[in-house]
Design a protein around this motif. Structure first.
Motif, mmCIF file in Angstrom:
data_model
loop_
_atom_site.group_PDB
_atom_site.id
_atom_site.type_symbol
_atom_site.label_atom_id
_atom_site.label_comp_id
_atom_site.label_asym_id
_atom_site.label_seq_id
_atom_site.Cartn_x
_atom_site.Cartn_y
_atom_site.Cartn_z
ATOM 1 N N SER A 42 31.380 37.595 43.974
ATOM 2 C CA SER A 42 30.393 38.078 43.336
ATOM 3 C C SER A 42 31.734 37.543 41.869
ATOM 4 C CB SER A 42 29.437 39.005 43.579
ATOM 5 O OG SER A 42 29.131 39.396 41.856
ATOM 6 N N TYR A 43 31.029 36.991 40.757
ATOM 7 C CA TYR A 43 31.383 37.539 39.407
ATOM 8 C C TYR A 43 31.700 39.055 39.270
ATOM 9 C CZ TYR A 43 29.621 32.938 38.258
ATOM 10 O OH TYR A 43 30.397 31.470 37.887
ATOM 11 N N LEU A 44 30.956 39.975 40.124
ATOM 12 C CA LEU A 44 31.635 41.356 39.695
ATOM 13 C C LEU A 44 33.027 41.882 40.451
ATOM 14 C CD1 LEU A 44 27.703 42.614 40.120
ATOM 15 C CD2 LEU A 44 29.264 42.127 37.854
ATOM 16 N N ASP A 45 32.930 40.879 41.651
ATOM 17 C CA ASP A 45 33.845 42.028 42.286
ATOM 18 C C ASP A 45 35.113 42.745 41.371
ATOM 19 O OD1 ASP A 45 32.470 40.790 44.784
ATOM 20 O OD2 ASP A 45 33.886 38.009 44.067
ATOM 21 N N PRO A 46 36.073 42.092 40.996
ATOM 22 C CA PRO A 46 36.638 42.373 40.032
ATOM 23 C C PRO A 46 36.766 43.563 39.368
ATOM 24 C CG PRO A 46 36.366 39.894 38.441
ATOM 25 C CD PRO A 46 35.901 40.513 40.298
ATOM 26 N N PHE A 47 35.351 43.848 39.336
ATOM 27 C CA PHE A 47 35.386 44.494 38.070
ATOM 28 C C PHE A 47 35.061 46.056 39.289
ATOM 29 C CE2 PHE A 47 34.050 40.778 35.791
ATOM 30 C CZ PHE A 47 34.895 41.177 35.020
ATOM 31 N N TYR A 48 34.326 45.601 40.258
ATOM 32 C CA TYR A 48 33.529 46.751 41.538
ATOM 33 C C TYR A 48 35.187 47.564 42.097
ATOM 34 C CZ TYR A 48 29.441 46.865 40.102
ATOM 35 O OH TYR A 48 27.555 46.975 39.745
ATOM 36 N N LEU A 49 35.881 46.472 42.271
ATOM 37 C CA LEU A 49 36.799 46.716 42.724
ATOM 38 C C LEU A 49 38.556 47.846 41.883
ATOM 39 C CD1 LEU A 49 38.967 43.638 44.923
ATOM 40 C CD2 LEU A 49 37.979 45.894 45.810
ATOM 41 N N SER A 50 38.579 47.112 41.127
ATOM 42 C CA SER A 50 38.495 48.287 40.110
ATOM 43 C C SER A 50 38.464 49.645 39.837
ATOM 44 C CB SER A 50 39.067 47.280 38.557
ATOM 45 O OG SER A 50 39.865 45.871 38.852
ATOM 46 N N ALA A 51 37.027 49.402 38.926
ATOM 47 C CA ALA A 51 36.429 50.879 39.455
ATOM 48 C C ALA A 51 37.182 51.480 41.351
ATOM 49 C CB ALA A 51 35.002 51.049 39.713
ATOM 50 N N ILE A 52 36.993 51.239 42.245
ATOM 51 C CA ILE A 52 37.225 51.575 42.761
ATOM 52 C C ILE A 52 38.590 52.321 43.466
ATOM 53 C CG2 ILE A 52 36.291 51.433 45.833
ATOM 54 C CD1 ILE A 52 34.142 49.882 45.304
ATOM 55 N N CYS A 53 39.229 51.149 43.037
ATOM 56 C CA CYS A 53 40.669 51.652 43.673
ATOM 57 C C CYS A 53 41.682 52.753 42.248
ATOM 58 C CB CYS A 53 41.263 49.910 43.853
ATOM 59 S SG CYS A 53 43.165 50.178 43.593
ATOM 60 N N PRO A 54 41.961 53.137 42.997
ATOM 61 C CA PRO A 54 42.968 54.692 42.762
ATOM 62 C C PRO A 54 43.816 54.064 41.690
ATOM 63 C CG PRO A 54 43.234 55.068 45.254
ATOM 64 C CD PRO A 54 42.642 54.024 45.028
ATOM 65 N N ARG A 55 44.601 52.854 42.039
ATOM 66 C CA ARG A 55 45.442 52.199 41.511
ATOM 67 C C ARG A 55 44.877 51.060 40.323
ATOM 68 N NH1 ARG A 55 50.519 50.864 44.808
ATOM 69 N NH2 ARG A 55 51.429 50.142 43.117
ATOM 70 N N HIS A 56 45.743 50.971 39.348
ATOM 71 C CA HIS A 56 45.731 49.811 38.386
ATOM 72 C C HIS A 56 45.649 48.666 38.438
ATOM 73 C CE1 HIS A 56 45.454 48.706 33.798
ATOM 74 N NE2 HIS A 56 44.604 47.463 34.792
ATOM 75 N N ILE A 57 44.829 47.352 39.162
ATOM 76 C CA ILE A 57 44.646 45.988 39.552
ATOM 77 C C ILE A 57 45.022 45.214 38.591
ATOM 78 C CG2 ILE A 57 43.728 44.582 41.406
ATOM 79 C CD1 ILE A 57 42.129 46.550 42.520
ATOM 80 N N HIS A 58 46.074 44.202 38.886
ATOM 81 C CA HIS A 58 46.580 42.401 37.641
ATOM 82 C C HIS A 58 46.104 42.112 38.532
ATOM 83 C CE1 HIS A 58 48.592 45.891 35.131
ATOM 84 N NE2 HIS A 58 49.081 45.794 36.157
ATOM 85 N N PHE A 59 44.651 41.734 38.364
ATOM 86 C CA PHE A 59 43.794 40.407 39.239
ATOM 87 C C PHE A 59 44.183 39.027 38.483
ATOM 88 C CE2 PHE A 59 40.480 43.403 40.089
ATOM 89 C CZ PHE A 59 40.648 43.088 41.323
ATOM 90 N N MET A 60 44.725 37.484 38.739
ATOM 91 C CA MET A 60 44.864 36.585 38.805
ATOM 92 C C MET A 60 43.066 36.364 38.574
ATOM 93 S SD MET A 60 47.389 34.550 41.189
ATOM 94 C CE MET A 60 49.060 34.079 41.233
ATOM 95 N N ALA A 61 43.064 35.799 37.741
ATOM 96 C CA ALA A 61 41.519 35.385 37.378
ATOM 97 C C ALA A 61 42.161 33.611 36.917
ATOM 98 C CB ALA A 61 41.475 35.936 36.085
#
Length: 210
Positions: A42-61
């Motif tokens: 889903s297009y929502l994956d990076p947003f939801y993963l960012s919310a769940i993970c306690p660390r800041h994720i820098h995604f390759m987009a």
């Protein structure tokens, strides 16, 4: 609104609206370089993963996402960076390695794009390459239910439950050529994601805190 404030708001929203359950949160190391590798339904994956993970994720987009001014602003605020999927993007690789060298978290969807029905396809070897060159472990994550939350072609979020399955860290192999290491590591990641895909979430799994 700051990124962290937005992250807290989104975490509260998905906890209430999607009844998100997380299995394996204790596998996430709180310090050091890390590559999060996940399926991409889903297009929502990076947003939801960012919310769940306690660390800041820098995604390759994907680079196409940065063509929209509003989306580009949000992605840059979130620390994401563009990658050209049709070729080996040296600049994206350099950015990712620099982030890992600083002990940060890089997020990658190695299937190369959104895949319907959570079906896993052959993984590109970019994540394995970064893990080897950046001396960083890979954290496999499988998202269940995301394709039902926002089916392709839909514009409305459905209140469907989501399960996030996180497995143990995978460390790069120490022996073999670069190509052999990449192949072996990519196969390991694929095997773990396929295993997570078949797992049935258990009762009493951890719910994301607000």
């Amino acid at each position: 609104m700051s990124f962290e404030t937005g992250k807290k708001w989104l975490r509260s929203f998905i906890r209430w609206y999607h009844r998100v359950h997380v299995i394996g949160m204790d596998h996430i190391p709180m310090t050091g370089p890390l590559i999060i590798v996940a399926n991409h339904p889903s297009y929502l994956d990076p947003f939801y993963l960012s919310a769940i993970c306690p660390r800041h994720i820098h995604f390759m987009a994907k680079s196409e996402a940065f063509s929209n001014c509003l989306i580009r602003w949000f992605l840059e605020k979130a620390g994401a960076f563009p990658v050209h999927r049709e070729r080996a993007d040296i600049q994206a690789i350099r950015i990712a390695l620099s982030l890992l060298k600083e002990g940060k978290v890089v997020g990658i969807f190695p299937e190369g794009g959104i895949k319907e029905k959570e079906s896993l396809h052959e993984l590109k070897q970019g994540a394995a390459y970064l893990a080897i060159k950046g001396q960083a472990p890979i954290l496999p994550v499988y998202l269940k239910g995301m394709d039902e939350v926002l089916p392709q072609g839909s514009f409305f979020l459905r209140p469907k439950p989501i399960d996030v399955l996180i497995d143990a860290l995978i460390f790069p192999p120490e022996e073999g050529s670069l190509k052999e290491k990449q192949t072996k590591l990519s196969q390991q990641v694929m095997e773990i994601l396929l295993k997570l895909k078949e797992e049935i979430p258990r009762e009493g799994t951890k719910i994301v805190d607000s």
